[in-house]
Every structure is written in C-alpha cells, then in structure tokens.
Design an enzyme around this catalytic site. Structure first.
Site, mmCIF file in Angstrom:
data_model
loop_
_atom_site.group_PDB
_atom_site.id
_atom_site.type_symbol
_atom_site.label_atom_id
_atom_site.label_comp_id
_atom_site.label_asym_id
_atom_site.label_seq_id
_atom_site.Cartn_x
_atom_site.Cartn_y
_atom_site.Cartn_z
ATOM 1 C CB SER A 550 -0.961 -0.039 1.185
ATOM 2 O OG SER A 550 -2.006 0.884 1.022
ATOM 3 C CG ASP A 637 -7.033 -2.118 -3.492
ATOM 4 O OD1 ASP A 637 -7.710 -1.395 -2.738
ATOM 5 O OD2 ASP A 637 -5.824 -2.351 -3.302
ATOM 6 C CG HIS A 669 -6.089 -2.197 0.252
ATOM 7 N ND1 HIS A 669 -5.374 -1.584 -0.750
ATOM 8 C CD2 HIS A 669 -5.466 -1.866 1.414
ATOM 9 C CE1 HIS A 669 -4.358 -0.920 -0.220
ATOM 10 N NE2 HIS A 669 -4.384 -1.071 1.086
#
Length: 700
Positions: A550, A637, A669
C-alpha cells in the site's frame, strides 16, 4: 514466454505549466475488454515465469499449514450472559462465530474450551463457510450482537470492494429478518436498546461521509440520516460509548478531528459538538462516571505534540479542563478507554507499545510490564462496562500471539492462551534485537531484527536478509509473530523491519518528519537502513530483498529508483506507485482526504514539483539495472486501484526491468479471502523472494 507489452496510448496531463505524457493511463478503464485481457496476460506471464517455483510454493504452504492448529478456538470474551468466541475447522477457509452461556454473574474466567470436545450449550451464530458458498471472495465487515443477546447484525462483502450488505438475524430462531441494507461501510452497530442500527455509507470517492439510523424490522428506504459531512477532506465514523450513555460521531482528517455526542436514549436528537474543529487539532474522547459525575476524558494535541489527556464535564465539555496526563515529549499517548472503575491507557515510549491502568482518583498510570526487548501489545477491548480484568493481546518476533487477562485489583497477568505452533517450535532457537542505522541527515533510525540462531548471529557473516518497511499515516509496524515468516528464518534468512520516518514508532515528530514536504525522509531512511545492513556485514546487495504494501508499496517504488543497486528483489503489494496521478484527481479515493498526508499538488505548485520528484511511476529511469520486482494487486481494490501497479510494471518493462504483475481478479485491498487461500498467496511471495535470494530449499 515473452512479457506482455501494453499498448502506448499517450495522453498529456498539464499542471502548473508542466506537461507529463502518460502512455498507460488507458489501463484505468476497468471494464474495458483490452484492459482485462492485458491483466490476464500479465497473470499468465507471471505464472509462466514462476512455474519452476511450484514445488517450493507447495512446500512453504505445507509448512505454514503444518505449523497451524487448523481446528482451533479463540479465547472466549464475555458480553452479557454469554461467552463469545470463534472456531476454525480443518479444511475450512473461514471462521465460525459461536457463543456459550456464562455460569453465573460472577463468572469472569473464560472456559477452557477444546476443539475436540463439544462446548456445553454452544450456539453457532454465523458460519463463514456457509455464508461464503458460491462466492470466490468473502469478507465480514460488521458483526454485532444486541445487548439482550437476541439479535445479530452482520455485513458481508463478496467482491472485495469493501461495500457491505447488512442483514439482521434472530438468534432465537436462527432466521434472518427482512432487513437488508446495501452498500454500507464496515463497523455497523446496534443501539444499546437493540431497536436501531447505526451504520455509515461512502460517497463516490469511497469516503465514509454519512451516518444513518435504521429501525430494526423496517425497510431501509425509511432510514434516517443522523449526520453528513460535506467537506471532502473529512471522513466520519460512529459508535456507542462503553457506558451506553452516548453515540459518538467522529469526523476526522489526517490532522484535524471533531466529535459529536448524541444521547443514546434519543438518537434523533441534534448531534452536539464536543470541541468545534480547529485546523491541526486532533482529539478523541471516552465517557466515564467519576464521583457520580458524567465526565469525558479527552486525548488531544492542542499545544501538545505527543498529546495530553484532560477531563471535562460531559454537560459542559468546552468548559474547564482538568489535566490528567500532561504532555510528556517522547511518550506518545495513543488511546484511553474508560471502564466503570478505571481506564486503560495505550501509548508508545522508546519505540515500543505500552499499556497501563489509569486510576480515576489519583490521575496516575500503572504500566503493565513485559520482559522482552521487542514486543507488540494492545488492549483487545471488552464490551462490558465493569469487568474485573482487561483483555490484552501480546506477541513478539519470537513469542507467538498470546492472550492475557490482566486482573486490575491484584496487578496480575493471567495467561489465557498462547498460539500453538506445531512441529516442535522453540522460541529459544530464535533471536531478536533492536539496532540503529544513521540516516543521511544524522537521524538514528530503529531497526528490528529476528533470526534463527543455528545459522549464526547477525553480522558474523553476510546472510540473506528480508527488509520490510511502511512509513506513512503514523502507522507503526510492530515486531510481532508470524508463522509464515518461520519458513524464511528456517532457511537462514534474517528478517528486519526498518522503522522509518512517516510511521509512528518514535512519536508524533517521527511522523511529521516523514510526510508532506518531508516525505523523502521515508525513502532515504529505508535506503540508509539497507546500506547499514550491508556496511555492518549483515548482508550484501545480492542477498538483500525488500517488501512493502500500500503506502509501503510507494516506499518500494521510490527506493527502487533511489537505490536500484542495493536490492536484489522487491515485493510491492497493492502499491501506491502512481501517487501523483491519483492525488491530482479529486474524484478518486486517496485524494482529497489524503491531501493532509501527501500535500495538494492540484493547487500547490511546490507540492506538485516535490511529489513529481519522488513518485515511482514518473521517476523510472532509463539505463538503470533495476532489481527484480513482483507487484501484487487486486482488481476490486478501492483503496489503491490495480491500475497503479499495472502502469508501473508497463513503464518498468520499457527500460528493461524484470518486473512481474500478479492481479487477483476477485479480491480487494487485503488480497484473497480465506485462510488457505491467504497461505497460498503468502507462499507464492515467499517462494519468489527465496528464489531471488538464491536460498537453497533445505531448512534447519
């Protein structure tokens, strides 16, 4: 097999007099047949390139599986007349949520349940395996039980986009009621009387912006809006105080917050602001009753960088403030959670998490001590208002996940459970330590290490090393336990966490020094840690790999450009590598609400230039030999779109980099759902890392 080459379909983006030609932005069209075909081609290429690792992947998967007690139960937590817990069953992907009755009102010792022995009076509340039937993906975003124990609400996502469908189940009959609420955010809860559900929804930019009130047994079309936040910089959330006295509606950005109170017995009343929002001031509250008076304990940073705790009267929260825990530089206060007789304070000091009991009468904190050099600890939380114990979760690099109950009156830690690790795991076979690297500006950066002792001590000779980092949102990466990591350690790999600036490990200033126009410190800190590991003899560049996900994926992309010669390989999971494109588009997630974290390049030329100087996609370099790269993403996501790593990999291919893209076509995600699926996914990544490191398959 040749790597897929994305078509170049240039568009020109112009901001602040600067023009950027973007050849791969067309990959953002998620429903386009050409885009889906390209992603499938990327997956096929990755499968072909990694086919030789299938035996190793299977071996690692079996190691993870073999170390895990597959049929198991969690430690029960009391709520009302029941003990609540979850169980897992060998061969099944998802947990089963259950409860069993307490013995009597004084029963605070969780029953010692055995996965092989039927639990007297057990009631299965929700079986994730049954709910997931017919779906490739399954995630539970809300789960709550009414105070009287007769109803359960649950929210399910079956695509990975983190939009949950809420339902209500009658626990006396096991049947679902007619209630059906589509498109909710996570974290829905019952009101204390069980007659209402409070939930939130998101706007088109995936920002939680509205709090709703649903009357159980009615059509969702009649639901009432309790609160809407129009400012696109802020998100909202809602929940009830443990005392059941108030509904708290929280509004926040990265740097500013405001909280509103609504009486729990009058939920349609106008929410009342506790402290009106002021730019740069953050606060959070908890309700208590002290000396017969309703009070609010408020944690805030108004003139207190690492936060202070004050107490105010609930009827006049903007009145006199009594300082309970004054600001102490280096002690970052994180949370205070009130119970009837005392509160639990969580904070960080010297780079480690701490937990203590706050005495209402003396305004002092009794810290709970642990005897390991490195560890992670936190309160698990209890729904009960007046328990005699608090539940704690504890782990370290070498101590598996542990559940304690802390008896407050006696000051005693009661061990309730330690995660079993099968196959003869011995903590003494492994070592852990904290070392320090020096950044370019002289800042000392903490590094946490774990290794297997049979391969020698770190620094005795260069060893394969796996370096992890994040460094954003004041999020701390804790030195916790991982069953999957043992497959690396047992092959001689040293695992290290670089606690770089931008994270929260060393207090609020540590975060401030790694955000906005200080963001490059995050990247240069990570590079400095990598160079320190090489210079100190822990490893060599051809035996050093890096990983982040991320915002940590942005870190990975940035260090690949800054120091491509330092790493042999990089895993970037759901990586935020096209950050400038995203932050320039206010209609996308991770944009307006993220300007406080990254800056606003749309309206500020200096921020634009600064971000352009480090964002990975724009800074891929010609004539550079990049490390091998594995980018992992998910089609659904909603936080970091799949298009970011897809564009990044396409650009890396232009300059000859050996880059792979793996896109889960039904996931979000957090990647795939289901524990066995997750283990296989992790085995895939670890096998790739071991291949890059050239580590033999044998373990010891």
């Amino acid at each position: 097999m040749q790597p897929p080459l994305a078509d170049a379909r240039p568009i020109v983006r112009s901001h602040h007099g600067d023009e950027i030609e973007d050849r791969y932005e067309w990959l953002r069209a998620k429903e386009d047949a050409d885009v889906l075909a390209h992603l499938e081609a990327e997956n096929a290429y990755t499968a072909s390139r990694t086919a030789h690792l299938e035996p190793l992947r299977e071996q690692i998967f079996e190691e993870i599986k073999g170390r895990t007690l597959e049929t198991d139960l969690s430690v029960p937590s009391r709520r009302g007349e029941w003990w609540y817990y979850a169980r897992t069953v060998e061969g099944q992907q998802y947990g089963i949520h259950c409860r069993a009755p307490i013995a009597d009102q004084d029963d605070w010792t969780p029953p010692l349940l055995s996965p092989d022995v039927p639990v007297p009076g057990e009631q299965v509340l929700l079986d994730g395996n049954l709910e997931a039937e017919g779906h490739e993906f399954f995630s539970l975003g809300s789960l709550d039980i009414s105070t009287d124990g007769t109803r359960m609400l649950y929210g399910v996502d079956v695509s990975g986009d983190e939009r949950y469908t809420l339902r209500v189940r009658d626990l006396r009959t096991g049947e679902d009621l007619a209630d059906l609420i589509e498109g909710t955010f996570s974290g829905a809860v019952f009101s204390p009387d069980g007659r209402h559900i409070v939930y939130t929804t998101v706007d088109d930019a995936w920002r939680p912006d509205t709090v709703w009130l649903h009357v159980v047994g009615t059509d969702a079309a009649a639901d009432v809006t309790l609160f809407t936040e129009p400012d696109e910089r802020y998100w909202v959330g809602a929940g009830f105080t443990r005392s059941d006295r108030y509904l708290v509606i929280g509004v926040g950005s990265s740097i500013t917050s405001e909280e509103f109170l609504v009486p729990a017995d009058d939920l349609t009343a106008t929410p009342q602001s506790v402290w009106p929002r002021r730019e740069g001031v953050e606060y959070s509250l908890t309700h208590a009753v002290v000396g017969g008076e309703d009070v609010l304990y408020i944690l805030h940073n108004d003139g207190a960088l690492d936060f202070e705790l004050v107490r105010v009267a609930a009827v006049d929260p903007q009145g006199e403030r009594r300082v309970v825990l004054p600001h102490a530089p280096g002690r970052r206060l994180l949370d205070v959670s009130a119970y009837r007789d005392w509160a639990v304070a969580e904070y960080r000091r010297d780079g480690l998490a701490r937990v203590g009991i706050l005495d209402y009468a003396t305004d002092t904190v009794r810290e709970i001590a642990f005897d390991e050099e490195l560890y992670a600890v936190g309160e698990s939380g209890s729904a009960e208002w007046a328990p005699p114990v608090i539940r704690l979760g504890f782990a370290s690099f070498i101590t598996p996940g542990t559940v304690f109950d802390y008896d407050v009156a006696r000051g005693e830690l009661l061990l309730r459970r330690r995660q079993p690790v099968l196959g003869g795991y011995e903590p003494s076979d492994y070592g852990q330590a904290r070392i320090w690297a020096t950044a370019d500006d002289g800042t000392r950066v903490p590094v946490s290490l774990v290794w297997k002792r049979s391969f020698g001590e770190p620094g005795d000779s260069p060893r394969p090393t796996h370096l992890y980092g994040y460094g954003s949102y004041e999020h701390s990466i804790e030195p916790g336990f991982s069953v999957a990591r043992l497959s690396m350690l047992d092959r001689g790999v040293i695992f290290a966490i670089a606690h770089v600036r931008g994270g929260g490990e060393m207090g609020r200033q540590w975060y401030e020094d790694g955000k906005l126009l200080n963001k490059r410190n995050t990247f240069t800190d990570f590079v400095a840690v990598g160079r320190h590991l090489v210079d100190a003899g822990y490893t060599t560049p051809d035996r050093l790999v890096a990983e982040g996900g991320s915002a940590g994926g942005l870190l990975m992309g940035a260090v690949a450009n800054l120091a491509p010669d330092l790493f042999a390989g990089i895993v970037a999971a759901v990586p935020f590598v096209d950050a400038l494109t995203t932050i320039l588009d206010p209609s996308l997630p991770l944009t307006v609400i993220e300007w406080d974290e990254w800056g606003d390049p749309l309206h500020n030329a200096d921020v634009y230039a600064y971000m352009k100087s480090y964002t990975p996609y724009e800074n891929v370099q010609e004539g550079v030999r990049y490390p091998r790269i594995l980018a992992v993403t998910s089609l659904n996501d909603t936080r970091v779109f799949y298009v970011e790593p897809a564009k990044w990999v396409a650009r890396l291919r232009e300059v000859g980099a050996d880059a792979l893209l793996k896109c889960e076509m039904v996931a979000g995600h957090g990647g795939v759902s289901g524990r066995y699926n997750s283990w296989r996914e992790r085995a895939f990544e670890l096998a790739w890392l071991l291949d890059v490191l050239g580590v033999a398959d044998a373990t010891q």
